[in-house]
Scaffold this motif. Sequence first.
Motif, PDB file in Angstrom:
ATOM      1  N   PRO A  19       0.838  -1.214   0.000  1.00 55.24           N
ATOM      2  CA  PRO A  19       0.000   0.000   0.000  1.00 55.24           C
ATOM      3  C   PRO A  19       0.862   1.248   0.000  1.00 55.24           C
ATOM      4  CG  PRO A  19      -0.779  -1.585   1.640  1.00 55.24           C
ATOM      5  CD  PRO A  19       0.543  -2.100   1.133  1.00 55.24           C
ATOM      6  N   GLY A  20       0.365   2.304  -0.609  1.00 60.05           N
ATOM      7  CA  GLY A  20       1.160   3.512  -0.770  1.00 60.05           C
ATOM      8  C   GLY A  20       1.608   4.150   0.532  1.00 60.05           C
ATOM      9  N   HIS A  21       0.850   3.935   1.628  1.00 60.00           N
ATOM     10  CA  HIS A  21       1.181   4.598   2.886  1.00 60.00           C
ATOM     11  C   HIS A  21       2.238   3.845   3.692  1.00 60.00           C
ATOM     12  CE1 HIS A  21      -1.852   1.608   4.047  1.00 60.00           C
ATOM     13  NE2 HIS A  21      -1.338   1.656   5.263  1.00 60.00           N
ATOM     14  N   ILE A  22       2.676   2.675   3.214  1.00 57.90           N
ATOM     15  CA  ILE A  22       3.664   1.878   3.951  1.00 57.90           C
ATOM     16  C   ILE A  22       5.048   2.079   3.344  1.00 57.90           C
ATOM     17  CG2 ILE A  22       4.422  -0.474   4.491  1.00 57.90           C
ATOM     18  CD1 ILE A  22       1.579  -1.294   4.791  1.00 57.90           C
ATOM     19  N   SER A  23       6.024   2.391   4.200  1.00 52.52           N
ATOM     20  CA  SER A  23       7.409   2.545   3.766  1.00 52.52           C
ATOM     21  C   SER A  23       8.053   1.171   3.662  1.00 52.52           C
ATOM     22  CB  SER A  23       8.180   3.413   4.770  1.00 52.52           C
ATOM     23  OG  SER A  23       9.568   3.308   4.563  1.00 52.52           O
ATOM     24  N   MET A  24       8.542   0.814   2.456  1.00 49.63           N
ATOM     25  CA  MET A  24       9.148  -0.494   2.292  1.00 49.63           C
ATOM     26  C   MET A  24      10.395  -0.627   3.157  1.00 49.63           C
ATOM     27  SD  MET A  24      10.327  -2.598  -1.120  1.00 49.63           S
ATOM     28  CE  MET A  24      11.706  -1.550  -1.531  1.00 49.63           C
ATOM     29  N   VAL A  25      11.160   0.435   3.272  1.00 47.76           N
ATOM     30  CA  VAL A  25      12.388   0.388   4.071  1.00 47.76           C
ATOM     31  C   VAL A  25      12.069   0.062   5.526  1.00 47.76           C
ATOM     32  CG1 VAL A  25      14.333   1.722   4.953  1.00 47.76           C
ATOM     33  CG2 VAL A  25      13.646   1.965   2.567  1.00 47.76           C
ATOM     34  N   ASP A  26      11.108   0.782   6.090  1.00 51.33           N
ATOM     35  CA  ASP A  26      10.744   0.550   7.495  1.00 51.33           C
ATOM     36  C   ASP A  26      10.155  -0.836   7.689  1.00 51.33           C
ATOM     37  OD1 ASP A  26      11.594   3.108   8.029  1.00 51.33           O
ATOM     38  OD2 ASP A  26       9.575   3.983   7.971  1.00 51.33           O
ATOM     39  N   ASP A  27       9.304  -1.246   6.731  1.00 48.72           N
ATOM     40  CA  ASP A  27       8.666  -2.562   6.842  1.00 48.72           C
ATOM     41  C   ASP A  27       9.701  -3.673   6.719  1.00 48.72           C
ATOM     42  OD1 ASP A  27       5.980  -3.601   7.228  1.00 48.72           O
ATOM     43  OD2 ASP A  27       6.232  -4.595   5.287  1.00 48.72           O
ATOM     44  N   LEU A  28      10.624  -3.513   5.769  1.00 45.57           N
ATOM     45  CA  LEU A  28      11.686  -4.494   5.565  1.00 45.57           C
ATOM     46  C   LEU A  28      12.589  -4.594   6.794  1.00 45.57           C
ATOM     47  CD1 LEU A  28      13.119  -6.382   3.501  1.00 45.57           C
ATOM     48  CD2 LEU A  28      14.473  -4.405   2.816  1.00 45.57           C
ATOM     49  N   SER A  36      17.563   0.572   9.279  1.00 50.66           N
ATOM     50  CA  SER A  36      17.087   1.143   8.016  1.00 50.66           C
ATOM     51  C   SER A  36      18.208   1.216   6.988  1.00 50.66           C
ATOM     52  CB  SER A  36      16.501   2.538   8.258  1.00 50.66           C
ATOM     53  OG  SER A  36      15.366   2.468   9.079  1.00 50.66           O
ATOM     54  N   ASP A  37      19.430   1.529   7.445  1.00 47.27           N
ATOM     55  CA  ASP A  37      20.571   1.602   6.528  1.00 47.27           C
ATOM     56  C   ASP A  37      20.846   0.245   5.901  1.00 47.27           C
ATOM     57  OD1 ASP A  37      22.977   3.055   5.440  1.00 47.27           O
ATOM     58  OD2 ASP A  37      23.991   1.456   6.567  1.00 47.27           O
ATOM     59  N   SER A  38      20.760  -0.838   6.724  1.00 49.02           N
ATOM     60  CA  SER A  38      20.975  -2.189   6.187  1.00 49.02           C
ATOM     61  C   SER A  38      19.882  -2.554   5.202  1.00 49.02           C
ATOM     62  CB  SER A  38      21.016  -3.205   7.331  1.00 49.02           C
ATOM     63  OG  SER A  38      22.154  -3.004   8.150  1.00 49.02           O
ATOM     64  N   ALA A  39      18.660  -2.108   5.478  1.00 52.20           N
ATOM     65  CA  ALA A  39      17.547  -2.369   4.563  1.00 52.20           C
ATOM     66  C   ALA A  39      17.785  -1.675   3.222  1.00 52.20           C
ATOM     67  CB  ALA A  39      16.237  -1.894   5.181  1.00 52.20           C
ATOM     68  N   TYR A  40      18.237  -0.400   3.267  1.00 50.21           N
ATOM     69  CA  TYR A  40      18.537   0.336   2.037  1.00 50.21           C
ATOM     70  C   TYR A  40      19.594  -0.383   1.205  1.00 50.21           C
ATOM     71  CZ  TYR A  40      15.929   4.708   2.721  1.00 50.21           C
ATOM     72  OH  TYR A  40      14.943   5.639   2.831  1.00 50.21           O
ATOM     73  N   ARG A  41      20.628  -0.885   1.856  1.00 47.93           N
ATOM     74  CA  ARG A  41      21.706  -1.541   1.125  1.00 47.93           C
ATOM     75  C   ARG A  41      21.237  -2.835   0.462  1.00 47.93           C
ATOM     76  NH1 ARG A  41      26.474  -2.962   4.039  1.00 47.93           N
ATOM     77  NH2 ARG A  41      25.396  -2.905   6.035  1.00 47.93           N
ATOM     78  N   ARG A  42      20.333  -3.532   1.099  1.00 43.07           N
ATOM     79  CA  ARG A  42      19.777  -4.743   0.492  1.00 43.07           C
ATOM     80  C   ARG A  42      18.887  -4.392  -0.698  1.00 43.07           C
ATOM     81  NH1 ARG A  42      21.005  -5.935   5.614  1.00 43.07           N
ATOM     82  NH2 ARG A  42      21.403  -8.112   6.244  1.00 43.07           N
ATOM     83  N   ILE A  43      18.085  -3.334  -0.552  1.00 40.73           N
ATOM     84  CA  ILE A  43      17.193  -2.911  -1.631  1.00 40.73           C
ATOM     85  C   ILE A  43      17.990  -2.496  -2.870  1.00 40.73           C
ATOM     86  CG2 ILE A  43      15.526  -1.143  -2.317  1.00 40.73           C
ATOM     87  CD1 ILE A  43      14.520  -1.183   0.612  1.00 40.73           C
ATOM     88  N   ARG A  44      19.110  -1.800  -2.656  1.00 49.42           N
ATOM     89  CA  ARG A  44      19.942  -1.344  -3.778  1.00 49.42           C
ATOM     90  C   ARG A  44      20.812  -2.455  -4.355  1.00 49.42           C
ATOM     91  NH1 ARG A  44      20.614   3.534  -0.421  1.00 49.42           N
ATOM     92  NH2 ARG A  44      22.514   2.576   0.420  1.00 49.42           N
ATOM     93  N   GLY A  45      20.845  -3.613  -3.706  1.00 49.67           N
ATOM     94  CA  GLY A  45      21.650  -4.725  -4.186  1.00 49.67           C
ATOM     95  C   GLY A  45      23.098  -4.652  -3.749  1.00 49.67           C
ATOM     96  N   GLU A  46      23.420  -3.723  -2.832  1.00 47.85           N
ATOM     97  CA  GLU A  46      24.807  -3.565  -2.365  1.00 47.85           C
ATOM     98  C   GLU A  46      25.174  -4.660  -1.376  1.00 47.85           C
ATOM     99  OE1 GLU A  46      24.891   0.328  -0.760  1.00 47.85           O
ATOM    100  OE2 GLU A  46      24.523   1.321  -2.686  1.00 47.85           O
TER     101      GLU A  46
END
Length: 333
Positions: A19-28, A36-46
């Motif tokens: 849903p648009g109101h849910i932040s994928m980073v926070d949820d992940l 949150s930083d570790s989540a960002y790195r996984r999302i970017r494929g780093e």
Amino acid sequence: MDSPRIQQLFFQHIKGNLPGHISMVDDLAEVLDISSDSAYRRIRGEKPINFEEMAKLSSHYKVSLDNFLNLQSDTFIFSGQLKNNSDAAFEDYLQNVYKNFSFFNSHADKHMYILMKDIPPFVHFQIPELALFKYFFWMKSILHYDSMKKVKFSFIDPRYDQYKDISKKIINLYNKIPMTEIWNIESINTTLRQINFYYESESFENIEDVHLLYQKVEELINHIERQAELGVKFNIGEEPKSNSAEYRLFVNELILGDNTYVAELDGAKITFLNHSVLYFVATKDENFNAAIFNNVQNLIGKSTMISKVGEKERVRFFNNLRKEIYRKRKLLN
């Protein structure tokens, strides 16, 4: 395709179904118990995700790995509720419906297709008397509540009051979703048979309630006919608004649907299959959804559109539905 790219596509797929109101980073971060930083790195494929993380994410977001690992498979992953016999079963069902419709409405581009066997259960919520009767039927004959075994139907039974508020919310959300429905003359008969069954089994406190229910079914049919005429959805007793959701109604006289629902949400598709009368299981499997959607489109091509156009066919179809109601009412003593 290399692993980082597959990982990025995996997270893109997850994001597209949130849903648009849910932040994928926070949820992940919450699902994996990471920052949150570790989540960002996984999302970017780093940072690669390991098998345990992949399993957690696939389970939590109901994602099939076949689409991302190019596996050849004739299996499909479905999720949903199973029938249960707890005292909160009906409340849980209503809450699940409410969550699904809230999720649908969180998408800007949405549309739902229904292969109708019966009038959708939530549509009855527009008329209080029909809603109460459906509560009674589901709790007594489908969920088999012990407390309902010897209960007869009555409009003034207070046990149903707790469901009125969420039912109103459900129908308000449902009517905001653009819709295409494929009907058959048999689509009305399930509700009529239920009324007739309880009448014959002497399960009404007041015989006048039976007559009123048939009257309310006709009132609902009249409203659906009005929606078809205007080509939009709106609450009964109200007038359509400038932003009312599209309503397309087709009639197929040869094929009776099976209550399959297909939702298109910002380009993605979800199929809902009916089971145990009241419940649904859903899948986001792309191959399965493409096949079901193609089947829906083929049926539409072989059906007659009676919304906004086809006035003669529309009048004939709804008159036939009303004849079914009159025929059942004649069976009353």
